[in-house]
Write a protein that holds these residues in place. Structure first.
Motif, short mmCIF file in Angstrom:
data_model
loop_
_atom_site.label_atom_id
_atom_site.label_comp_id
_atom_site.label_asym_id
_atom_site.label_seq_id
_atom_site.Cartn_x
_atom_site.Cartn_y
_atom_site.Cartn_z
N LEU A 1 9.90 3.88 7.56
CA LEU A 1 10.63 2.75 6.99
C LEU A 1 10.03 1.42 7.45
CD1 LEU A 1 12.89 1.84 5.18
CD2 LEU A 1 14.48 2.03 7.11
N ALA A 2 9.60 1.36 8.70
CA ALA A 2 8.96 0.14 9.19
C ALA A 2 7.68 -0.14 8.42
CB ALA A 2 8.68 0.25 10.68
N GLN A 3 6.87 0.89 8.21
CA GLN A 3 5.61 0.69 7.49
C GLN A 3 5.87 0.32 6.03
OE1 GLN A 3 3.00 0.23 8.93
NE2 GLN A 3 2.70 1.58 10.69
N PHE A 4 6.86 0.93 5.41
CA PHE A 4 7.18 0.57 4.03
C PHE A 4 7.61 -0.88 3.93
CE2 PHE A 4 7.92 5.24 3.11
CZ PHE A 4 6.81 5.35 2.29
N ALA A 5 8.47 -1.31 4.85
CA ALA A 5 8.94 -2.69 4.82
C ALA A 5 7.78 -3.66 5.00
CB ALA A 5 10.00 -2.91 5.90
N LEU A 6 6.91 -3.37 5.96
CA LEU A 6 5.78 -4.27 6.21
C LEU A 6 4.77 -4.23 5.07
CD1 LEU A 6 5.35 -3.62 10.04
CD2 LEU A 6 6.29 -5.67 8.93
N VAL B 1 5.61 -3.92 1.94
CA VAL B 1 6.20 -4.78 0.91
C VAL B 1 5.93 -6.25 1.24
CG1 VAL B 1 8.41 -5.58 -0.05
CG2 VAL B 1 7.97 -3.13 0.19
N ARG B 2 6.06 -6.61 2.50
CA ARG B 2 5.77 -8.00 2.89
C ARG B 2 4.30 -8.33 2.64
NH1 ARG B 2 6.22 -10.09 9.07
NH2 ARG B 2 4.43 -8.68 9.23
N ALA B 3 3.41 -7.39 2.94
CA ALA B 3 1.99 -7.62 2.72
C ALA B 3 1.67 -7.73 1.24
CB ALA B 3 1.17 -6.50 3.36
N LEU B 4 2.32 -6.91 0.42
CA LEU B 4 2.08 -6.97 -1.02
C LEU B 4 2.54 -8.31 -1.59
CD1 LEU B 4 2.48 -3.93 -3.33
CD2 LEU B 4 3.00 -6.19 -4.18
N LYS B 5 3.65 -8.80 -1.08
CA LYS B 5 4.15 -10.11 -1.52
C LYS B 5 3.12 -11.20 -1.20
CE LYS B 5 8.15 -13.18 -1.00
NZ LYS B 5 9.48 -13.33 -0.32
N ALA B 6 2.45 -11.06 -0.07
CA ALA B 6 1.44 -12.04 0.35
C ALA B 6 0.07 -11.77 -0.25
CB ALA B 6 1.36 -12.07 1.87
N GLN B 7 -0.02 -10.76 -1.13
CA GLN B 7 -1.27 -10.36 -1.80
C GLN B 7 -2.33 -9.87 -0.81
OE1 GLN B 7 -2.60 -13.20 -4.78
NE2 GLN B 7 -0.50 -13.91 -5.11
N ARG B 8 -1.87 -9.28 0.30
CA ARG B 8 -2.80 -8.66 1.25
C ARG B 8 -2.85 -7.16 0.92
NH1 ARG B 8 0.54 -11.32 5.03
NH2 ARG B 8 1.04 -9.30 5.97
N TYR B 9 -3.58 -6.86 -0.13
CA TYR B 9 -3.51 -5.52 -0.71
C TYR B 9 -4.16 -4.46 0.19
CZ TYR B 9 -2.18 -8.29 -4.73
OH TYR B 9 -1.55 -9.19 -5.55
N GLY B 10 -5.20 -4.81 0.90
CA GLY B 10 -5.81 -3.86 1.84
C GLY B 10 -4.86 -3.50 2.96
N ASP B 11 -4.12 -4.49 3.45
CA ASP B 11 -3.13 -4.26 4.49
C ASP B 11 -2.04 -3.32 3.99
OD1 ASP B 11 -1.67 -4.45 6.83
OD2 ASP B 11 -0.80 -6.41 6.36
N VAL B 12 -1.65 -3.48 2.71
CA VAL B 12 -0.64 -2.58 2.13
C VAL B 12 -1.11 -1.14 2.22
CG1 VAL B 12 0.57 -1.93 0.00
CG2 VAL B 12 0.20 -4.36 0.53
N ARG B 13 -2.33 -0.91 1.77
CA ARG B 13 -2.85 0.46 1.74
C ARG B 13 -3.00 1.02 3.15
NH1 ARG B 13 -5.79 -2.11 -2.49
NH2 ARG B 13 -7.64 -2.41 -1.19
N ASP B 14 -3.45 0.19 4.09
CA ASP B 14 -3.61 0.66 5.47
C ASP B 14 -2.27 1.07 6.08
OD1 ASP B 14 -6.31 0.20 5.34
OD2 ASP B 14 -6.23 -1.73 6.39
N ARG B 15 -1.27 0.28 5.85
CA ARG B 15 0.04 0.58 6.43
C ARG B 15 0.63 1.85 5.81
NH1 ARG B 15 2.12 -2.47 10.01
NH2 ARG B 15 1.39 -4.60 10.37
N LEU B 16 0.52 1.98 4.51
CA LEU B 16 1.09 3.16 3.85
C LEU B 16 0.36 4.44 4.25
CD1 LEU B 16 1.74 1.62 0.33
CD2 LEU B 16 3.45 2.24 2.04
N ALA B 17 -0.91 4.33 4.59
CA ALA B 17 -1.67 5.50 5.02
C ALA B 17 -1.18 6.01 6.38
CB ALA B 17 -3.16 5.15 5.10
N LYS B 18 -0.52 5.13 7.16
CA LYS B 18 -0.05 5.53 8.49
C LYS B 18 1.30 6.23 8.44
CE LYS B 18 -2.34 1.59 10.70
NZ LYS B 18 -2.12 0.27 11.36
N ALA B 19 2.01 6.10 7.33
CA ALA B 19 3.35 6.69 7.24
C ALA B 19 3.25 8.20 7.22
CB ALA B 19 4.07 6.19 6.00
#
Length: 575
Positions: free
Chosen positions: A95-100, A102-120
């Motif tokens: 849940l923490a990674q999903f929330a973060l 979403v925040r990264a996607l809002k900021a258009q940090r798309y690589g960060d989105v993928r990195d975080r979701l890969a850790k879940a």
């Protein structure tokens, strides 16, 4: 998402005017937060958890519970700070990674989105959410090919078919692949033709490409199943008047918000309010003015009986959204449920001035008047609505039903009987619960007046067939047996009714009368006492007290109790 959450279920607010004061100790704040969370008061839980984690910032369990409370309360800055601390300690915290992400996607940090979701960590629900968020992150990076390939990882999960095809269509459209979008939209629509999201997005896609007749056919098909939905009616009006229809999703942020809204709808439909609230809160962080997400979140709060919070959410629905009218009506109805009846009526009367031709607004005012037992006024209001509709169709049965019940309660039986018969004529066979209610009310009214007993008995038998678990309808059948002098049969049915709807004063009163007639006088007085303690109508209470004191004899009339309550109007919401 249930697998993502490890916290107590977070719904009835304490007094909204009450000032919450944190406790002096960690234990006091934790206990207060836990109690508030168990009562689903997320605002109070947030206040106490906030204080508790300041006292003990290293407590992992406390932080996890606080994080969930912050998310559910819409306290997003605090939720994201808690998520950062949780993910730093445990990178696999879903849940923490999903929330973060979403925040990264809002900021258009798309690589960060993928990195975080890969850790879940992997589980079925996390795979759906994480996979589609990852796909939208690729779409945000303008990599449509990898985005679609990511979506198609879900091909082995048949339960995810519509989500997969719908989001593949949206991604293909956003990334400029119209042919693929058309194919995927068609697959999503063919899989389930009555999903509002799919119908509206596909209809908008077709309209943009000049295929207006195809789009209208989609909307009309939906309208036949769910009549007069404001989103569908607004789209059809736009097409017929050659007005533009913007795409549902125009960028990756919109797409992720649409995903989270859809998951919130699923959670709400499954009765998982906490999951629904969290998905909707995250989606609204991406797109704060998403009309259907706001309406759905308001619906969740209504189901949790947090009517003040529901109204806060409904007030955020954009003024130009087709569902704004429904939100405004819900605000008025919620004032009534909050015990603010005068404000409810004033609110709905103001809406009538703004939208004098809106049948739904007029009907809502009638519903509030009926709820406040202003039956003569309610009948007048329903008459205005009936005048507005002109020639009624089957969808208008509810108006005649409500006006008929209002006439009956205001001692205008001839008018009430005519309306109830009209409602019975209009109500479609495809609404068995509605048909059962109309049959029940008309037949019960006849039985209670010792009229048309044989016909009423047949109608009540049919109503029970249509709604075999409805205690009020079974009570009516039992009462028909009573009126026919078949007391043993009456006892049998009324005992079933009491089991299905325990504590209803009308049913308990009826069963007491039936017990008395078959010689079970101690049990009769027990049932009358139970009826007395179950908040009966004042007129009924006087009769019940007399029977408790004196029993029944041949000169004592049987219970003439309040008719069964009229069902509430089916609500049109975003979900």
């Amino acid at each position: 998402m249930a697998g993502l959450l490890a916290a107590p279920a977070l719904a009835v607010n304490t007094d909204p005017n009450e000032t919450l004061r944190p406790a002096m100790s960690l234990e006091g704040n934790y206990l207060a937060a836990y109690v508030a969370g168990s009562a689903r008061d997320t605002a109070a839980a947030t206040t106490f958890f906030r204080e508790a984690i300041q006292i003990d910032p290293r407590n992992q369990e406390l932080l996890e519970r606080a994080f969930v409370a912050f998310l559910a309360n819409g306290s997003m800055p605090e939720a994201f700070r808690a998520a950062e601390r949780l993910s730093a300690r445990d990178a696999s915290n879903n849940l923490a990674q999903f929330a973060l992400s979403v925040r990264a996607l809002k900021a258009q940090r798309y690589g960060d989105v993928r990195d975080r979701l890969a850790k879940a960590t992997s589980n079925r629900q996390a795979d759906l959410t994480g996979t589609l968020l990852t796909a939208w992150a690729y779409a945000g990076s303008k990599d449509g090919k990898r985005a679609l390939a990511t979506v198609d990882r879900l091909k082995n999960e048949r339960a995810f078919n519509q989500f997969r095809e719908y989001h593949a269509a949206l991604i293909a459209d956003v990334t400029g692949n119209a042919a693929e979008a058309d194919k995927r939209f068609k697959a999503a629509y063919e899989g389930e033709r009555n999903t509002l999201q799919v119908v509206d997005a596909y209809g908008r896609f077709l309209t943009k490409r000049g295929r207006k007749e195809e789009a209208l056919a989609l909307y009309k098909g939906f309208d036949e199943v769910v009549p007069r939905h404001p989103v569908v009616r607004a789209a059809m009006d736009a097409i017929n008047n050659n007005k533009p229809l913007l795409p549902t999703v125009q960028n990756a942020q919109d797409g992720a918000a649409e995903l989270l809204y859809g998951l919130g709808v699923v959670g709400n439909s499954q009765g998982d309010e906490l999951t629904a609230i969290i998905y909707l809160r995250l989606g609204l962080d991406l797109k704060p003015d998403h009309p259907l997400a706001l309406v759905t979140l308001g619906d969740v709060y209504e189901r949790l009986k947090q009517y003040d919070r529901a109204n806060e959410v409904f007030a955020r629905v954009p003024k130009d959204a087709p569902v704004r009218a429904s939100a405004d009506i819900a605000i008025g109805q919620n004032y009534e449920l909050l015990g603010q009846g005068d404000q409810a009526i004033a609110h709905l009367q103001n809406l009538m001035k703004e939208r004098p031709d809106d049948v739904e607004v007029v009907m809502a005012l009638g519903n509030v008047q009926r709820s406040r037992k202003q039956f003569a006024e309610a009948a007048e209001t329903y008459s205005k609505a009936i005048q507005l509709i002109g020639t009624p169709d089957r969808g208008h049965w509810i108006l005649y039903f409500y006006r008929g019940t209002s006439y009956e309660r205001s001692k205008q039986w001839d008018k009430g009987e005519a309306d109830l018969k009209k409602a019975m004529e209009l109500v479609p066979d495809t609404l068995p619960a509605g048909k059962a209610q109309v049959l029940n009310y008309l037949a019960y009214s006849w039985v209670d007046q010792n009229m048309n007993i044989d016909e009423a008995f047949k109608m009540l038998t049919r109503a029970v067939e249509l709604a075999p678990r409805d205690g009020m309808i079974i009570d009516s059948l039992g009462w028909a047996y009573y009126r026919m002098g078949r007391y043993d049969d009456a006892v049998r049915e009324l005992e079933k009714a009491v089991e299905l709807k325990a504590g209803d004063p009308v049913i308990n009163d009826h069963l007491g009368d039936a017990y008395w007639k078959v010689g079970r006088k101690i049990e009769a007085k027990f049932q009358w006492t139970h009826a007395k303690d179950s908040n009966p109508e004042h007129e009924d209470l006087i009769k019940i007290l007399k029977k408790i004191d004196n029993g029944m004899d041949e000169a004592t009339p049987a219970a003439e109790t309040t008719p069964p309550p009229a069902i509430e109007a089916p609500k049109q919401s975003g979900g």
